[in-house]
Design an enzyme around this catalytic site. Structure first.
Site, short mmCIF file in Angstrom:
data_model
loop_
_atom_site.label_atom_id
_atom_site.label_comp_id
_atom_site.label_asym_id
_atom_site.label_seq_id
_atom_site.Cartn_x
_atom_site.Cartn_y
_atom_site.Cartn_z
N CYS A 59 0.87 -1.17 0.00
CA CYS A 59 0.00 0.00 0.00
C CYS A 59 0.92 1.23 0.00
O CYS A 59 2.06 1.14 -0.44
CB CYS A 59 -0.95 -0.02 1.20
SG CYS A 59 -0.13 0.03 2.80
N ARG A 60 0.47 2.35 0.50
CA ARG A 60 1.30 3.56 0.49
C ARG A 60 2.38 3.51 1.56
O ARG A 60 3.54 3.71 1.29
CB ARG A 60 0.43 4.81 0.67
CG ARG A 60 1.24 6.12 0.58
CD ARG A 60 0.36 7.34 0.73
NE ARG A 60 -0.39 7.37 1.97
CZ ARG A 60 0.09 7.83 3.12
NH1 ARG A 60 1.29 8.28 3.21
NH2 ARG A 60 -0.66 7.81 4.20
#
Length: 175
Positions: A59-60
Site C-alpha cells: 500500500c502507500r
C-alpha cells in the site's frame, strides 16, 4: 505472513512473484511501482490466488496492509505471500524506482482531510475573533466525519470527487 524489505520484494518480483498494489486507482495513478498490478481492496471478491503464485502486497505506507492482514491472508489462500514493509514510501526511500505522475490529483481521502481540517481551523479562528456562531462550522464538520466513520458514506468525498481537478479525461479512442 512475512514482511519483506523493498529490496527483497524487488528480488522476489524479478524471480517471478506478483507485486499487488491494494490501494485505490487514484493513488496508483499518482505514484506506483513499475510492474505492480492494481487490485484495490475495495473491489476484492472472495476468490483466492493460485497456490503456485507468490504474492507481494503493498500500500502507500504499510498501514493498510497491517490493518487488513486477515483479508490479505484470505486473498492469498495457500500461496506464499509477503507484505512490503513500509509500502511505496519505503520503496522510494530505498532508492528504488517509482513512477510519479504529479498531474494526477492527490487521493480523495487526503483531500477530505485537507478540507475538513481547513474548515475546522477557519471555523474556530472566526468563532474566537468574530462571532461564536462560526463555531457551528467545526461542529458540522465533526458530525459529518462521525457519520462517515459510522456509515462508510462520506458526503465531502462525494462532493470533492466532482471537483474539476478530480475529473479524469476519457481514454483516447483509436481506430
Amino acid at each position: 505472513m512475512r514482511y519483506v524489505s523493498p529490496e527483497t520484494a524487488q528480488r522476489l518480483v524479478r524471480a517471478g512473484a506478483l507485486l499487488v498494489d491494494i490501494r485505490d486507482a487514484d493513488e496508483h495513478a499518482r505514484e506506483r511501482i513499475p510492474g505492480a498490478v492494481l487490485n484495490p481492496m475495495s473491489a476484492w471478491d472472495d476468490s483466492e490466488a493460485s497456490p503456485e503464485q507468490t504474492l507481494i502486497f503493498h500500500c502507500r505506507s504499510g498501514s493498510r496492509t497491517d490493518m487488513n492482514i486477515d483479508r490479505l491472508a484470505a486473498k492469498a489462500g495457500a500461496c506464499d505471500w509477503y507484505v512490503v514493509d513500509g509500502g511505496v514510501e519505503a520503496w522510494r526511500k530505498a532508492g528504488l524506482t517509482t513512477i510519479r505522475d504529479r498531474s494526477q490529483p492527490i487521493d480523495l481521502q487526503r483531500q477530505v482531510f485537507i478540507v475538513a481540517g481547513g474548515l475546522v481551523a477557519v471555523g474556530v479562528f472566526l468563532g474566537i475573533l468574530v462571532s461564536s456562531w462560526f463555531l457551528t462550522l467545526p461542529m458540522f464538520v465533526g458530525l459529518g466525519l462521525t457519520l462517515s466513520g459510522l456509515t462508510g458514506f462520506c458526503g465531502m468525498a462525494r462532493i470533492l470527487a466532482l471537483a474539476p481537478w478530480n475529473r479524469h479525461a476519457p481514454p483516447l479512442m483509436t481506430a
